[in-house]
Each structure stands twice: as structure tokens, then as C-alpha cells.
Design a protein around this motif. Structure first.
Motif, PDB file in Angstrom:
ATOM      1  N   CYS A 476      37.372  40.049  45.461  1.00  0.00           N
ATOM      2  CA  CYS A 476      37.407  40.955  44.313  1.00  0.00           C
ATOM      3  C   CYS A 476      38.441  40.445  43.315  1.00  0.00           C
ATOM      4  O   CYS A 476      39.494  39.906  43.685  1.00  0.00           O
ATOM      5  N   SER A 477      38.157  40.634  42.030  1.00  0.00           N
ATOM      6  CA  SER A 477      39.007  40.083  40.981  1.00  0.00           C
ATOM      7  C   SER A 477      40.400  40.717  40.955  1.00  0.00           C
ATOM      8  O   SER A 477      41.324  40.147  40.377  1.00  0.00           O
ATOM      9  N   ASN A 480      44.059  38.704  45.440  1.00  0.00           N
ATOM     10  CA  ASN A 480      44.464  37.316  45.226  1.00  0.00           C
ATOM     11  C   ASN A 480      44.574  36.527  46.523  1.00  0.00           C
ATOM     12  O   ASN A 480      45.136  35.433  46.533  1.00  0.00           O
ATOM     13  N   TRP A 530      39.850  35.335  37.146  1.00  0.00           N
ATOM     14  CA  TRP A 530      38.714  35.851  36.390  1.00  0.00           C
ATOM     15  C   TRP A 530      37.455  35.667  37.215  1.00  0.00           C
ATOM     16  O   TRP A 530      37.386  34.792  38.054  1.00  0.00           O
ATOM     17  N   PRO A 531      36.441  36.499  37.012  1.00  0.00           N
ATOM     18  CA  PRO A 531      35.184  36.307  37.757  1.00  0.00           C
ATOM     19  C   PRO A 531      34.667  34.894  37.561  1.00  0.00           C
ATOM     20  O   PRO A 531      34.685  34.347  36.469  1.00  0.00           O
ATOM     21  N   VAL A 558      34.812  34.749  42.937  1.00  0.00           N
ATOM     22  CA  VAL A 558      35.548  35.914  42.442  1.00  0.00           C
ATOM     23  C   VAL A 558      34.596  36.780  41.630  1.00  0.00           C
ATOM     24  O   VAL A 558      33.896  36.276  40.743  1.00  0.00           O
ATOM     25  N   CYS A 559      34.567  38.061  41.918  1.00  0.00           N
ATOM     26  CA  CYS A 559      33.638  38.964  41.248  1.00  0.00           C
ATOM     27  C   CYS A 559      34.324  40.304  41.014  1.00  0.00           C
ATOM     28  O   CYS A 559      35.397  40.579  41.543  1.00  0.00           O
ATOM     29  N   ILE A 560      33.691  41.110  40.197  1.00  0.00           N
ATOM     30  CA  ILE A 560      34.210  42.443  39.885  1.00  0.00           C
ATOM     31  C   ILE A 560      33.681  43.425  40.916  1.00  0.00           C
ATOM     32  O   ILE A 560      32.468  43.508  41.142  1.00  0.00           O
ATOM     33  N   CYS A 567      32.548  42.813  46.917  1.00  0.00           N
ATOM     34  CA  CYS A 567      31.921  42.289  45.708  1.00  0.00           C
ATOM     35  C   CYS A 567      30.508  42.835  45.558  1.00  0.00           C
ATOM     36  O   CYS A 567      29.787  43.027  46.539  1.00  0.00           O
TER      37      CYS A 567
END
Length: 654
Positions: A476-477, A480, A530-531, A558-560, A567
Motif C-alpha cells: 500500500c502506498s 514503506n 508513489w503508485p 505499490v498501489c492505493i 491493494c
């Protein structure tokens, strides 16, 4: 003799049963002018009919001189069970009895006399009226079945047991005073076996019992009450006496000497069964025989045990030549020293087939090819002659079991030679060991065979590099950290713990690495993500410092994340092992981008082109269309953080 009892104005007199004449004289002497005396009896005989008497007692209250008084009785025998055994005349207070008394049912009745006025109120406090039932000798004694034991060879005067009779008459009286005598004995025998104390019922030994002659006696005992006086009532009962066995008989054998034979080279074979004889009680420790080999079994080549059902000694031979044995027998229960019996065993020589000694041969072997013998021979496993212990002759060898075809066996030499490079990671190994079986076959007729087992114990070499168990992960964005895990097909110490390192040249973004344990590490992004898709190149080394030739690429998508911690599904698919893009795929992607750039140009040409425009025949003059419309596509997303930057804005005129 008269006794008077006065309670709260109520006068009660108890009278012993005496003659009518004496009672009349005493009544006159005790007469008073102010009140009547009541003369009830305190004791009544059982089994005597008093129902015809006008009264057995009288109760009267002084208050009857002043007013009318009514009399009542309460308690067991009156208004409680047994109901109405005693009744009272309400007017004059005469107490009568309605039935014959039985002391064995009830020894005493505790009644209460009650005086009431006609309105129901008490004229006096309640007074006790006790009737005691006197015992008569109306019950014969009895003796229930009783059982006892006595050890054989018990001396005269030994107490066996105490016999206790029962009598329902009153204890402590002569009616229940019992005496005892022996009526009969079964079997009768030459002399009586027991005697009894007349007054206590104690039964004693009179003649020493012998269980081997008679193990059980039945006695009939008579009990007489009234202390045995003439006219006393009698009863009989049975007493059973068991004679308990003692170990007084020495075990013997059927024969004084035993001879047997057995073929050689047999395991756990029964040589013979030896019957023991003992007159003590069967299936007890006094009868059960213990067999011991006291001579000729110094090397423990024979064993002997007892069959507890037949009392036979089962002599077994392990493996031996001719021997002379000495056998001693005794009982389980202690008695005397056992008797020794000679036993001769002749062992017949029988030609034997080959055998493997030991039956399993362990062969340590490394999976490192440089450590394998050049000729491939890893062991020699010949069969032996069991008689001489030397290598067997006239024997051929063959494989019996080789699940992955690892080896061959020399038909005449018994040399074990590898067919293939040993692999410790093979599924045919159990705990690092490969199992195979050989056959040794004699050349006589019929042939005899023996089976030997080889256990090839493969030592691990560092022939596998560690790899990532998964090469892709979603993130998830707003997070980390992702985790990577490695594995290695080798065993300790050629596998974990692993060391991890990020290769900067092949890594997108800025990442830190944290070792979690011997197989897992965490990757932390130092900047907000960032996505998009991020590639990280990771090098993994095993405990010996060995790594794969090429560092592995780990893909982080990486996704929102919307409303969940996971995700949202994306169009792009991540492979679990590796992600590669072919040149053809890249070309198709570039062509698609060019086509997207060409579409606005074509549309502009369609709007403003004339006859001199490229491809004039393919476009229609749109001037007849008076309306024009702007369609705005404004897409905002998270992009690179640049000064003066703005979100992309495209306008297409149609």
C-alpha cells in the motif's frame, strides 16, 4: 407394690401384674378421700391377650371435680401407627388395649395422656404414659451360612473362626443366651476335624488338616437358647471351612534324565517340554514350578520358561553345538533347595546358506563429485559362511531393491558401484540416507538366499545457492516496508542463516535492509512511494558465503489501498519468481504510445484540412457543422515532486 407419679394435677399409678386378691387389698390401703387413684400397669407381657380387660390403666384429672373433662391419648399406638392399639374412654379415662403385643415388633410404647374441656381447651398439661413389653422366649435361634479358612498342618487348638448365632428375643436375657454344638461334619472322616467352645462359639482345630487329602469341610452347627437348658429353643446353620494350601510338597519331574536333539543354526527353537509334577494346589505359587539351568549354559545359549497353564518347562535353543545341561526346579513360593536333573542336547549339523554380517552396512558418501572414487566403487559387501565366519564361496549377488537406480552390484565380487552422482536432496533419501538391498544366492540346489541392506549416508555439499521464496509483493502506498524470505536446498551448515544485501545499481528508489532472522529480512523505503512498480536487486548468501551468480530482482507493486489494508486489484500481474520483458513486448508498447500521439494530429487535420491537405479524399468538410465542443480530460495523480510543476491537462477539439 404400687408406684405413684403426679404431673400437673394428673395422678398416674403403675401396677405390676399380681394376683387379684393382693391387688384388692392394696387398693383399699391406698384409697384417699379427695381423689381417685389410677392403677395402670407399666409392663405387659408379649403374646398375652389383655383385650378382654376393662382397662389396663386409668388417667384422671383433679379438674374433673370442678368441670367436665374429656380424656385422649397421643403417640405411637394411639393416633400414630400402629393406630388404635391403645384407646381411652373419653369420659372416665379408662385405657384399654385392642390387640396382642409382640416385643420383637415394638419393645416400648411412649404415650401421652391429654385432659380437655368440652370446648377443646386443655384442662391439664400432657402426662407421659409408658408401656413396656416384657419378653417371652418365643423365637428360636438361627445361624446364617458362615465361611472360614484354616491352613493345612495347623496344630490342634488353632482357632479357625468364631461362630455367631442370632436370636430375636431380648438381648441380655436368658431367652437370647445361646450355646453351641457341632451336629455333623462332611466328609465325616475317621476323627472329628474340629471342636467348638459351647459358650463362645469359637471353632478350633482338633486334628491337623492335610489339603492333599481333603481341602474342604462342611459343618452343621446347632445353637440352643436358655443357656442350653432343657426346653430351650434350637436352630441350626452351616459353616464351610476351606483348607488353605501351604508349600509342603516338593516338585518333581516325570523322568530322571532327558535327552533331545535339534538342528543347528536355528533361532529360538523349542528343544523340549519338561513336565513338572507337584501335589500342591494347582495354579498357585506352591504348584507353579521355576526351572533353572545350573550347568552347561555359561554362554547363555539356552533359555527356559514355565508354561503357567500346564506347569511345563519350555527349553529353547538359541544356537549351539552339543551340550550337557543341569536343570534345577523349585516352586515360586519358598520351600527347600531345588533338585537338579541332567539334560543332554545333541545339536545336528545342517548345511547353511550364506548370510550378511552385519545385516546392514552403512556407507558414508559425499555428494561432492570430487570426493567420489574415480572407479565409482563405494563399498564391498560380501556374504559370509555362518559356520566358519569366512567369505562365502559359490555365491552370486544381485540387487533386490534400488528405487532410484543408484548403484550396481558385482555378480561375483559384491562390489557396490555408483550409477549416478549422489544427491542429498533426492526424494528417495530419508534423513539423508538412501536404502538399498542385496541378495546373496548360493549355487547349490535348491539355492539358499540371504538379504543384506546398504545404507548410503550422503553428506551434504554446498551445491545449491540460496534463492528468494517469492520475488514479488504488493505494498500500500501509505506503507514503506516489505519482507523477503530465502531458502536453500542444502542442509546445515550450507544453508541458513542467510545474509542479505541490496544491489544499488539494480534498485529503483532508496531502500534500507533489516535482517529479521536467519531466513527473513525487511526492506524499508526511505522516501514516500508513489503508485507504480519498483524493482529491487537483492543478493542472498548462505552461511558459507555462497550466493547465486546473478542477484535476484524483487518486484514491489505499490498501489492505493481503499478502505482496507490490502491493494486494490490492478491490471498488471506480478510473477512470483521473476519478471522479465522481452524486446517484442517493448516494441509493441512503443507502437501503442506512437498511435496515441498520432490520434490528436489526425483529428486536427480533419478539422482544418482542405484539398491540399494530406489524404484530402479521406476527410469530409466539417464546416457544415456549426457547433463545436471542447471535451476536457483532466487527470490528477501523484507525480514527481518538481518546482513549478502542474497536473497534466489535455484538451481535444472535436
Amino acid at each position: 407394690m404400687w408406684t405413684f407419679l403426679q404431673l400437673t394435677g394428673v395422678l398416674i399409678t403403675f401396677e405390676c401384674v399380681i394376683g387379684a386378691e393382693a391387688r384388692l387389698k392394696r387398693t383399699k390401703a391406698l384409697k384417699r378421700s379427695k381423689r381417685d387413684w389410677v392403677l395402670p400397669p407399666s409392663k405387659l407381657w408379649e403374646n398375652t391377650d389383655y383385650t378382654k380387660k376393662e382397662f389396663i390403666a386409668k388417667i384422671r384429672s383433679d379438674k374433673s371435680q370442678e368441670a367436665t373433662v374429656e380424656y385422649y391419648l397421643s403417640g405411637p399406638g394411639a393416633n400414630e401407627p400402629p393406630f388404635n392399639l391403645f384407646v381411652v374412654n373419653h369420659g372416665n379415662g379408662y385405657v384399654r388395649i385392642t390387640d396382642v403385643l409382640d416385643r420383637e415388633k415394638c419393645q416400648e410404647y411412649s404415650l401421652k395422656g391429654i385432659a380437655k374441656y368440652p370446648n377443646g381447651t386443655l384442662a391439664e398439661d400432657e402426662i407421659p404414659l409408658n408401656i413396656v413389653v416384657l419378653d417371652k422366649n418365643d423365637n428360636a435361634p438361627s445361624i446364617k451360612l458362615q465361611k472360614g479358612t484354616v491352613k493345612e498342618e495347623s496344630k490342634k487348638g488353632t482357632l479357625v473362626m468364631r461362630i455367631k448365632g442370632e436370636d430375636a428375643d431380648q438381648n441380655g436375657t436368658n431367652n437370647a443366651n445361646l450355646t453351641y454344638s457341632i451336629v455333623s461334619q462332611e466328609p465325616p472322616g475317621k476323627d472329628p476335624m474340629f471342636m467348638i467352645n459351647k459358650y463362645t462359639g469359637d471353632l478350633y482345630v482338633r486334628t491337623e488338616p492335610d489339603r492333599e487329602k481333603q481341602s474342604f469341610y462342611k459343618l452343621v452347627i446347632k445353637a440352643t437358647d436358655m443357656g442350653g437348658a432343657p426346653g430351650g429353643l434350637t436352630g441350626t446353620g452351616t459353616v464351610e471351612i476351606k483348607v488353605v494350601d501351604i508349600n509342603d510338597k516338593i516338585p518333581t519331574l516325570e523322568k530322571t534324565e532327558y535327552t533331545g536333539s535339534v538342528d543347528e543354526n536355528v533361532d529360538d527353537v523349542v528343544v523340549m517340554r519338561i513336565q513338572a509334577l507337584d501335589e500342591d494346589e494347582k495354579f498357585t505359587d506352591n504348584w507353579l514350578t521355576v526351572f533353572k539351568i545350573v550347568k552347561g549354559n555359561e554362554d547363555n545359549l539356552f533359555s527356559i520358561e514355565t508354561d503357567k497353564e500346564t506347569n511345563e518347562g519350555i527349553l529353547k535353543l538359541i544356537k549351539v553345538q552339543s551340550l550337557d545341561l543341569g536343570l534345577q526346579i523349585e516352586n515360586v513360593a519358598p520351600f527347600v533347595d531345588g533338585t537338579a536333573y541332567p539334560i543332554k542336547i545333541l545339536v545336528k549339523n545342517v548345511p547353511e546358506g550364506p548370510t550378511f554380517a552385519p545385516s546392514t552396512k552403512e556407507i558414508p558418501l559425499s555428494e561432492d563429485p570430487s570426493k567420489i572414487p574415480k572407479d565409482g566403487i563405494i563399498a564391498v559387501f560380501p556374504a559370509v559362511d555362518p559356520d566358519t565366519g569366512e567369505i562365502a564361496e559359490d555365491v552370486s549377488y544381485a540387487k533386490s531393491y534400488d528405487p532410484d537406480n543408484w548403484f550396481t552390484i558385482g555378480e561375483e565380487t559384491a562390489e557396490i558401484k555408483l550409477n549416478k552422482k549422489p544427491d542429498r536432496e533426492s526424494p528417495f533419501l530419508v534423513n539423508g540416507t538412501y536404502i538399498g538391498k542385496l541378495l546373496a544366492i548360493s549355487k547349490d540346489m535348491p539355492p539358499k538366499t540371504a538379504t543384506g541392506t546398504i545404507a548410503i549416508q550422503v553428506a551434504d555439499s554446498n551445491d545449491h545457492c540460496p534463492t528468494l521464496s517469492s520475488t514479488a509483493s504488493t505494498l500500500c502506498s501509505d506503507k514503506n516496508t516489505v519482507f523477503i524470505t530465502a531458502f536453500d536446498e542444502d542442509a546445515y551448515p550450507n544453508a541458513a542463516p542467510f545474509s542479505f544485501a541490496i544491489v544499488p545499481e539494480g534498485t529503483k528508489g532508496s531502500w534500507d535492509l533489516e535482517v529479521i532472522n536467519g531466513t527473513t529480512a525487511a526492506l524499508h523505503s526511505q522516501i514516500a512511494l508513489w503508485p507504480g512498480v519498483y524493482e529491487l536487486q537483492v543478493e542472498v548468501k548462505d552461511a558459507q558465503g555462497l550466493s547465486c551468480p546473478t542477484a535476484e530482482v524483487f518486484i514491489v507493486d505499490v498501489c492505493i489501498c481503499e478502505e482496507t489494508e490490502e491493494c486494490t486489484p490492478r491490471m498488471n500481474l506480478l510473477k512470483s519468481t521473476s519478471v522479465e520483458m522481452s524486446a517484442g513486448a517493448i516494441g509493441l508498447l512503443l507502437m501503442a504510445l506512437c498511435l496515441l500521439l498520432l490520434i490528436p494530429l489526425i483529428l486536427i487535420t480533419c478539422q482544418f484540412g482542405g484539398k491540399d491537405t494530406v489524404f484530402p479524399e479521406q476527410f469530409i468538410d466539417l464546416e457544415t457543422e456549426k457547433s463545436e465542443e471542447l471535451m476536457s480530460y483532466s487527470t490528477e495523480g501523484r507525480g514527481d515532486d518538481k518546482v513549478g510543476g502542474s497536473s497534466p491537462h489535455f484538451t481535444i477539439m472535436l
